[in-house]
Write a protein that holds these residues in place. Structure first.
Motif, PDB file in Angstrom:
ATOM      1  N   HIS A 282       0.945  -1.305   0.069  1.00 17.76           N
ATOM      2  CA  HIS A 282      -0.095   0.062   0.027  1.00 17.76           C
ATOM      3  C   HIS A 282       0.861   1.093  -0.072  1.00 17.76           C
ATOM      4  O   HIS A 282       0.449   2.221  -0.790  1.00 17.76           O
ATOM      5  CB  HIS A 282      -0.960  -0.018   1.348  1.00 17.76           C
ATOM      6  CG  HIS A 282      -1.837   1.199   1.317  1.00 17.76           C
ATOM      7  ND1 HIS A 282      -2.455   1.684   0.252  1.00 17.76           N
ATOM      8  CD2 HIS A 282      -2.155   2.022   2.403  1.00 17.76           C
ATOM      9  CE1 HIS A 282      -3.194   2.793   0.489  1.00 17.76           C
ATOM     10  NE2 HIS A 282      -3.190   2.747   1.892  1.00 17.76           N
ATOM     11  N   MET A 287      -1.491  -1.162  -5.599  1.00 22.12           N
ATOM     12  CA  MET A 287      -2.822  -1.670  -4.957  1.00 22.12           C
ATOM     13  C   MET A 287      -3.284  -2.923  -5.087  1.00 22.12           C
ATOM     14  O   MET A 287      -3.926  -3.515  -4.501  1.00 22.12           O
ATOM     15  CB  MET A 287      -3.732  -0.645  -5.531  1.00 22.12           C
ATOM     16  CG  MET A 287      -3.331   0.897  -5.029  1.00 22.12           C
ATOM     17  SD  MET A 287      -3.640   0.977  -3.234  1.00 22.12           S
ATOM     18  CE  MET A 287      -1.880   1.179  -2.997  1.00 22.12           C
ATOM     19  N   VAL A 314      -7.320   0.238   2.436  1.00 16.01           N
ATOM     20  CA  VAL A 314      -6.526   0.372   1.280  1.00 16.01           C
ATOM     21  C   VAL A 314      -7.420   0.845   0.124  1.00 16.01           C
ATOM     22  O   VAL A 314      -7.074   1.770  -0.600  1.00 16.01           O
ATOM     23  CB  VAL A 314      -5.903  -1.048   0.835  1.00 16.01           C
ATOM     24  CG1 VAL A 314      -5.381  -0.953  -0.671  1.00 16.01           C
ATOM     25  CG2 VAL A 314      -4.899  -1.674   1.817  1.00 16.01           C
ATOM     26  N   SER A 318      -6.958   4.706  -1.744  1.00 19.80           N
ATOM     27  CA  SER A 318      -6.563   4.520  -3.125  1.00 19.80           C
ATOM     28  C   SER A 318      -7.643   5.223  -4.125  1.00 19.80           C
ATOM     29  O   SER A 318      -7.642   5.298  -5.282  1.00 19.80           O
ATOM     30  CB  SER A 318      -6.214   3.060  -3.611  1.00 19.80           C
ATOM     31  OG  SER A 318      -5.476   2.405  -2.768  1.00 19.80           O
TER      32      SER A 318
END
Length: 460
Positions: A282, A287, A314, A318
């Motif tokens: 991460h 990703m 995450v 993202s």
């Protein structure tokens, strides 16, 4: 002059160690805090303190250290968690620090410094008298001897407190039925460090220490631990497994990704390794790899809220906000609305920028701060919701909550006053705004006592 510099260095070290945790970088994580409280609770109870009244705080600092700084809180550096191999070792450290709390050592430390200051001042006055009489060399000798005696007094007082905390910690481990093996093993790590650095009890580096050398502590405690009925008591396998998860998560979060991936290579398919690599990937903006690791964890235990929290974090960070909602909602429900997890879920709901989600966000965030008021992130998010709804008095109240935690007392006072003016008189929120105002004003006055009062009042 070297002796004087050592004295002031020791005093500065004591002041720094006593700085409130709010002035340092505090690491907050739901799983880690639950673990630390679980391993500390039997020791807290054995010490005669109430478990709910003792806080274990994790500090983002790579050094191997733990301390108490007033109140009933134990501060543990992240470097200590990294250096420990077992939960039992950390319990040994916590037991020792509880010994400082029950012994009132932070409060009584003033006695040691007061005695040292008296020695120092008297020697300086005597030296000044000799200098005025024309004996310059004698004056310097008197003052240097006095400073040495003062420093020796401080260190002797500190070593006495450390020895008392060791004895108390051994008693608490015994009363809780926890083996002292971990305590000895951790002291062994410290002893190895001292040996590598060349410290000896009789050299300068050893003399200026505030703690007894670890070899002495091991010798003093070994006989106590080995005769204790809990000596051969095995550690709880479930606790030790949780500790390995915590270590991996901490390394993944604070260490450089290349170091994490070195210690937890892809060939390691254990749960701790997957956790560590998920954070490392991460941080590297990989990703797909981070999500693969999170999904592998969830496949092993779909009901683990911390695995779902990891995946949601995450996705959220993202930019895949909508996808983050489902795992974070599940994590919040499975953890029974654990405040830190709930605040992250509330943030995700707001980040969708869909006003249809704001009612749920407000409900989740209000529940979060009701159970944990000391979370400025949650207060900020709640303030955003209030502002979006046009409820500016409560938005200002939420702002005041986070400002007072960030030590922005003047701003907190203004925000609290603005909130109080717009809230219904006598309502719980109105009363809270008053409380924050009183608190901020008192803290401003404390700061004024240490500064120029006139300038401080003009800023107000």
């Amino acid at each position: 002059m070297r002796l004087l510099s050592h004295l002031f260095a020791a005093l500065a070290l004591a002041v720094l160690a006593a700085q409130p945790a709010a002035a340092q970088s505090v690491l907050r994580d739901a799983e880690t805090e639950a673990f630390l409280n679980d391993i500390a609770d039997p020791l807290v109870e054995a010490s005669g303190l109430a478990p709910g009244n003792v806080e274990i705080v994790l500090i983002n600092d790579p050094s191997i250290n733990a301390f108490v700084a007033g109140g009933q809180a134990v501060y543990i550096h992240s470097g200590l968690i990294d250096a420990a191999d077992t939960a039992n070792e950390v319990q040994g450290v916590i037991a020792h620090e509880l010994g400082h709390i029950t012994g009132g050592h932070v409060i009584r430390s003033g006695e040691g410094y007061s005695q040292a200051n008296g020695i120092s001042i008297l020697s300086m006055l005597a030296g000044l008298g000799a200098a005025l009489a024309g004996a310059g060399d004698a004056a310097m000798g008197i003052m240097m001897a006095g400073q040495t005696a003062a420093l020796s007094s401080i260190l002797s007082f500190s070593r006495t407190q450390e020895a008392a905390a060791d004895a108390a910690g051994a008693e608490y481990l015994s009363n809780a039925g926890i083996s002292g093996r971990g305590s000895l093993e951790f002291f062994g790590k410290l002893l190895n460090q001292e040996t590598r650095r060349g410290f000896r009890q009789d050299d300068e580096a050893g003399f200026w220490r505030t703690h007894p050398l670890s070899g002495d502590r091991i010798n003093n405690l070994r006989a106590v631990y080995e005769t204790d009925p809990a000596w051969n008591e095995p550690s709880d396998p479930a606790i030790e497994a949780r500790f390995q998860r915590i270590k991996a998560k901490l390394m993944g979060y604070v260490a450089k990704p290349e170091f994490t991936l070195r210690d937890y290579p892809e060939t390691d398919l254990s749960t701790p390794a997957l956790i560590a690599r998920a954070y490392a990937y991460h941080k590297q903006a990989k990703m797909a790899e981070a999500l693969d690791a999170a999904d592998a964890l969830i496949a092993r235990d779909p009901q683990d809220p911390y695995f779902l929290e990891l995946k949601g974090q995450v996705l959220l960070e993202s930019g895949r906000v909508e996808e983050a909602l489902d795992p974070l909602r599940q994590a919040t429900e499975l953890s029974r609305s654990e405040p830190l997890i709930a605040s992250l879920f509330g943030h995700a709901l707001i980040a969708t920028e869909d006003k249809a989600n704001f009612e749920e966000a407000e409900r989740v965030l209000r529940s979060s701060v009701a159970r944990d008021r000391y979370n400025p992130f949650a207060w900020y998010q709640l303030g955003v919701v209030y502002a979006q709804r046009g409820d500016m008095p409560r938005a200002r109240l939420a702002t005041a909550e986070q400002q007072v935690m960030k030590r922005e007392y003047v701003l907190a006072l203004r925000s609290a006053a603005a909130a109080e003016a717009g809230l219904p008189t006598g309502s719980p929120d109105w009363l809270r705004a008053q409380d924050i105002g009183f608190q901020a004003r008192a803290l401003i006055e404390q700061q004024c006592e240490m500064r120029d009062k006139r300038n401080c009042q003009s800023r107000r």
